[in-house]
Scaffold this motif. Structure first.
Motif, PDB file in Angstrom:
ATOM      1  N   CYS A  23       0.846  -1.188   0.000  1.00 35.28           N
ATOM      2  CA  CYS A  23       0.000   0.000   0.000  1.00 35.28           C
ATOM      3  C   CYS A  23       0.883   1.241   0.000  1.00 35.28           C
ATOM      4  CB  CYS A  23      -0.928  -0.005   1.220  1.00 35.28           C
ATOM      5  SG  CYS A  23      -2.192   1.291   1.107  1.00 35.28           S
ATOM      6  N   CYS A  30      -5.150   0.618  10.032  1.00 29.93           N
ATOM      7  CA  CYS A  30      -5.101  -0.510   9.104  1.00 29.93           C
ATOM      8  C   CYS A  30      -3.752  -1.222   9.178  1.00 29.93           C
ATOM      9  CB  CYS A  30      -5.345   0.003   7.690  1.00 29.93           C
ATOM     10  SG  CYS A  30      -5.652  -1.268   6.462  1.00 29.93           S
ATOM     11  N   THR A  68      -9.350  -5.388  -4.716  1.00 25.66           N
ATOM     12  CA  THR A  68      -8.935  -4.622  -3.546  1.00 25.66           C
ATOM     13  C   THR A  68      -7.476  -4.933  -3.227  1.00 25.66           C
ATOM     14  OG1 THR A  68      -9.496  -4.129  -1.237  1.00 25.66           O
ATOM     15  CG2 THR A  68      -9.972  -6.355  -1.984  1.00 25.66           C
ATOM     16  N   GLY A  70      -4.356  -4.431   0.356  1.00 30.57           N
ATOM     17  CA  GLY A  70      -3.352  -3.458  -0.039  1.00 30.57           C
ATOM     18  C   GLY A  70      -3.985  -2.349  -0.888  1.00 30.57           C
ATOM     19  N   GLU A  71      -3.169  -1.691  -1.650  1.00 38.86           N
ATOM     20  CA  GLU A  71      -3.724  -0.717  -2.583  1.00 38.86           C
ATOM     21  C   GLU A  71      -3.613  -1.292  -3.993  1.00 38.86           C
ATOM     22  OE1 GLU A  71      -5.607   1.854  -2.865  1.00 38.86           O
ATOM     23  OE2 GLU A  71      -5.156   1.919  -4.997  1.00 38.86           O
ATOM     24  N   THR A  97     -11.901  -1.135  -5.123  1.00 40.46           N
ATOM     25  CA  THR A  97     -11.793  -0.315  -3.906  1.00 40.46           C
ATOM     26  C   THR A  97     -10.378   0.232  -3.836  1.00 40.46           C
ATOM     27  OG1 THR A  97     -13.454  -1.573  -2.686  1.00 40.46           O
ATOM     28  CG2 THR A  97     -11.868  -0.382  -1.377  1.00 40.46           C
ATOM     29  N   THR A  98     -10.255   1.542  -3.702  1.00 43.25           N
ATOM     30  CA  THR A  98      -8.934   2.170  -3.755  1.00 43.25           C
ATOM     31  C   THR A  98      -8.848   3.327  -2.777  1.00 43.25           C
ATOM     32  OG1 THR A  98      -7.455   3.477  -5.190  1.00 43.25           O
ATOM     33  CG2 THR A  98      -9.778   3.556  -5.721  1.00 43.25           C
ATOM     34  N   ASN A  99      -7.616   3.686  -2.408  1.00 42.59           N
ATOM     35  CA  ASN A  99      -7.463   4.897  -1.599  1.00 42.59           C
ATOM     36  C   ASN A  99      -7.450   6.143  -2.485  1.00 42.59           C
ATOM     37  OD1 ASN A  99      -4.806   5.179  -2.652  1.00 42.59           O
ATOM     38  ND2 ASN A  99      -3.928   4.024  -0.941  1.00 42.59           N
ATOM     39  N   ILE A 190     -18.687   4.098   7.674  1.00 44.38           N
ATOM     40  CA  ILE A 190     -18.411   2.724   8.102  1.00 44.38           C
ATOM     41  C   ILE A 190     -17.973   2.728   9.563  1.00 44.38           C
ATOM     42  CG2 ILE A 190     -16.969   0.683   7.665  1.00 44.38           C
ATOM     43  CD1 ILE A 190     -16.603   1.653   4.821  1.00 44.38           C
ATOM     44  N   GLU A 191     -18.569   1.836  10.334  1.00 48.49           N
ATOM     45  CA  GLU A 191     -18.120   1.715  11.727  1.00 48.49           C
ATOM     46  C   GLU A 191     -16.701   1.152  11.768  1.00 48.49           C
ATOM     47  OE1 GLU A 191     -22.299   0.970  14.142  1.00 48.49           O
ATOM     48  OE2 GLU A 191     -21.060  -0.744  13.593  1.00 48.49           O
ATOM     49  N   PHE A 192     -15.899   1.786  12.588  1.00 46.47           N
ATOM     50  CA  PHE A 192     -14.526   1.342  12.804  1.00 46.47           C
ATOM     51  C   PHE A 192     -14.529  -0.015  13.513  1.00 46.47           C
ATOM     52  CE2 PHE A 192     -11.094   1.302  16.030  1.00 46.47           C
ATOM     53  CZ  PHE A 192     -10.025   1.163  15.173  1.00 46.47           C
ATOM     54  N   MET A 193     -13.752  -0.943  12.967  1.00 46.95           N
ATOM     55  CA  MET A 193     -13.626  -2.251  13.617  1.00 46.95           C
ATOM     56  C   MET A 193     -12.307  -2.301  14.370  1.00 46.95           C
ATOM     57  SD  MET A 193     -14.930  -4.924  10.754  1.00 46.95           S
ATOM     58  CE  MET A 193     -14.694  -4.036   9.236  1.00 46.95           C
ATOM     59  N   PHE A 195      -9.371  -3.661  14.964  1.00 49.48           N
ATOM     60  CA  PHE A 195      -8.778  -4.769  14.229  1.00 49.48           C
ATOM     61  C   PHE A 195      -7.266  -4.805  14.379  1.00 49.48           C
ATOM     62  CE2 PHE A 195      -8.275  -7.318  10.301  1.00 49.48           C
ATOM     63  CZ  PHE A 195      -9.292  -8.226  10.505  1.00 49.48           C
ATOM     64  N   PHE A 323      -5.782  -6.068   8.211  1.00 42.89           N
ATOM     65  CA  PHE A 323      -6.796  -5.738   7.215  1.00 42.89           C
ATOM     66  C   PHE A 323      -6.191  -5.649   5.809  1.00 42.89           C
ATOM     67  CE2 PHE A 323     -10.869  -4.129   6.195  1.00 42.89           C
ATOM     68  CZ  PHE A 323     -11.641  -4.233   7.332  1.00 42.89           C
ATOM     69  N   CYS A 324      -5.034  -4.976   5.737  1.00 44.44           N
ATOM     70  CA  CYS A 324      -4.440  -4.759   4.416  1.00 44.44           C
ATOM     71  C   CYS A 324      -3.959  -6.066   3.807  1.00 44.44           C
ATOM     72  CB  CYS A 324      -3.294  -3.748   4.511  1.00 44.44           C
ATOM     73  SG  CYS A 324      -2.032  -4.257   5.664  1.00 44.44           S
ATOM     74  N   GLY A 328      -9.627  -5.589   2.681  1.00 44.94           N
ATOM     75  CA  GLY A 328     -10.845  -5.185   3.408  1.00 44.94           C
ATOM     76  C   GLY A 328     -11.999  -4.877   2.488  1.00 44.94           C
TER      77      GLY A 328
HETATM   78  N1  SAM Z   1      -6.301   0.409  -0.345  1.00 50.12           N
HETATM   79  C1  SAM Z   1      -7.687   0.240  -0.646  1.00 50.12           C
HETATM   80  C2  SAM Z   1      -8.503   1.306   0.039  1.00 50.12           C
HETATM   81  O1  SAM Z   1      -7.951   2.164   0.707  1.00 50.12           O
HETATM   82  O2  SAM Z   1      -9.714   1.300  -0.164  1.00 50.12           O
HETATM   83  C3  SAM Z   1      -8.253  -1.140  -0.351  1.00 50.12           C
HETATM   84  C4  SAM Z   1      -7.861  -1.822   0.922  1.00 50.12           C
HETATM   85  S1  SAM Z   1      -8.413  -1.075   2.420  1.00 50.12           S
HETATM   86  C5  SAM Z   1      -7.832  -2.272   3.561  1.00 50.12           C
HETATM   87  C6  SAM Z   1     -10.153  -1.341   2.321  1.00 50.12           C
HETATM   88  C7  SAM Z   1     -11.017  -0.620   3.285  1.00 50.12           C
HETATM   89  O3  SAM Z   1     -10.842  -1.174   4.567  1.00 50.12           O
HETATM   90  C8  SAM Z   1     -10.777   0.870   3.432  1.00 50.12           C
HETATM   91  O4  SAM Z   1     -11.984   1.554   3.177  1.00 50.12           O
HETATM   92  C9  SAM Z   1     -10.394   1.033   4.883  1.00 50.12           C
HETATM   93  O5  SAM Z   1     -10.849   2.247   5.403  1.00 50.12           O
HETATM   94  C10 SAM Z   1     -11.109  -0.141   5.493  1.00 50.12           C
HETATM   95  N2  SAM Z   1     -10.593  -0.505   6.812  1.00 50.12           N
HETATM   96  C11 SAM Z   1      -9.338  -0.837   7.135  1.00 50.12           C
HETATM   97  N3  SAM Z   1      -9.229  -1.083   8.458  1.00 50.12           N
HETATM   98  C12 SAM Z   1     -10.470  -0.907   8.981  1.00 50.12           C
HETATM   99  C13 SAM Z   1     -11.015  -1.024  10.289  1.00 50.12           C
HETATM  100  N4  SAM Z   1     -10.258  -1.379  11.322  1.00 50.12           N
HETATM  101  N5  SAM Z   1     -12.329  -0.783  10.453  1.00 50.12           N
HETATM  102  C14 SAM Z   1     -13.110  -0.442   9.391  1.00 50.12           C
HETATM  103  N6  SAM Z   1     -12.643  -0.322   8.142  1.00 50.12           N
HETATM  104  C15 SAM Z   1     -11.347  -0.549   7.928  1.00 50.12           C
END
Ligand code: SAM
Length: 328
Positions: A23, A30, A68, A70-71, A97-99, A190-193, A195, A323-324, A328
């Motif tokens: 990423c 994350c 998805t 990583g990035e 899904t991307t940043n 999105i609710e924070f998990m 993690f 998560f990465c 995710g």
């Molecule tokens: N790099 C891409 C991105 O940023 O969308 C794809 C991978 S990223 C892991 C996918 C999604 O997971 C992102 O929207 C990120 O905000 C979300 N994410 C990662 N850790 C999280 C957590 N602890 N709780 C909720 N969402 C989480």
């Protein structure tokens, strides 16, 4: 095609494919600050291997894939993978899904290759906070530009995914909500998990019902009817807005009973649930020449093994991958 369903009669038609564990951001929630051990190039599935798995899955009943990481956009040649997947007859939806950092550069090529739509993860509209959350400098403008380019080239819809963390970005809930009126954004909160982040992650939880209360200080929300989207989000809008507001509640109201997905990790493990450690290896069998029937059998095994629900509420957090690394 008969369709896939798991032991609890849930139809499984959605595959999330992680194409890399790398990423270009280091989000505090994350990735641990010391980073994660990266997979070797050899450990990562080639595009041919991903295509073979996706085709077998599609022949079994998977109709939607999301790319998805990583990035995903840091992996070179991603439009080529999209082009390959777009040739699979039974797949009718390919999304990403991307940043957003590299989206401006690649959006047109991705669209042309067959990508339908894109979700952009964005947790703040403030440059200094962006730096704090992502541990990366001066990149917010690239993400905002990427969103605009994606919309311009016709990736539709572009959805903005915002993870809300108490004391970190909950003050920006109204700003994101206003974007659905002023800029026709589709924003999903999105609710924070709790993690893989650092420190006391439990205290950063901010529930969707509290998010909604903050938003309704701006005006009443109406349900989007008939309901839209084919995932876990519930959608609303302000009466005068073209954009929508979605809520995704993995913690306060899990949606496992409607879960329709499998996940393929970048190193070729098929994971029936984001929040459980069970996986089935597809890479080794593929590299040892497994037949198409054998591959499908392994995919069916993952479907049968899909657990009924995750156990975050009981404090169970998978420790094997961040998560990465799952996608995710
Ligand atoms: N790099 C891409 C991105 O940023 O969308 C794809 C991978 S990223 C892991 C996918 C999604 O997971 C992102 O929207 C990120 O905000 C979300 N994410 C990662 N850790 C999280 C957590 N602890 N709780 C909720 N969402 C989480």
């Amino acid at each position: 095609m008969t369709g896939l369903s798991d032991s609890f009669q849930r139809p499984i038609d959605y595959l999330r494919i992680s194409v890399t564990d790398r990423c270009n951001l280091r989000c505090i929630y994350c990735m641990p600050s010391e980073g994660v051990r990266l997979m070797s190039h050899d450990a990562i599935l080639t595009y041919e291997e991903i295509y073979t798995i996706a085709r077998a899955a599609a022949e079994l009943g998977i109709s939607k894939v999301r790319i998805t990481g990583g990035e995903p956009l840091v992996r070179s040649g991603l439009p080529e993978l999209i082009r390959m997947l777009a040739q699979i007859d039974d797949l009718d939806d390919i999304s990403l899904t991307t940043n957003g950092l590299l989206l401006g550069r690649y959006a047109a090529e991705l669209k042309q290759a067959g990508l339908r739509r894109v979700n952009v993860s964005l947790d703040t509209l403030k440059p200094d906070k962006f730096e704090f959350i992502t541990r990366c400098r001066n990149k917010l403008s690239d993400v905002l530009e990427g969103i605009e380019v994606a919309r311009m080239v016709g990736l539709n819809p572009v959805k903005i995914n915002t993870v809300v963390m108490s004391g970190i970005n909950d003050d920006e809930i109204p700003d994101f909500a206003s974007k659905t009126i002023n800029d026709e954004w589709h924003v999903r909160f999105i609710e924070f998990m709790p993690f893989a982040g650092e420190g006391d992650t439990a205290s950063q939880f901010f529930s969707a019902s509290d998010i909604r209360k903050r938003i309704e200080l701006l005006g009443k929300l109406e349900s989007c009817l008939p309901s839209i989207g084919n995932g876990p989000a519930k959608y609303f809008r302000f009466p005068n807005a073209r954009g929508t507001i979605g809520f995704i509640t993995p913690v306060s109201e899990h949606f496992c009973f409607h879960c329709n997905r499998l996940r393929l990790t970048a190193d070729g493990k098929l994971r029936p649930c984001l929040l459980a450690e069970d996986e089935i290896d597809l890479k080794q069998p593929l590299r040892s020449g497994v037949s198409s029937t054998g591959l499908k059998q392994l995919i069916k095994e993952a479907v049968v093994n899909k657990p009924l629900r995750h156990h975050l509420a009981e404090g169970y957090i998978p420790k094997d991958r961040s998560f990465c690394q799952v996608g995710g």
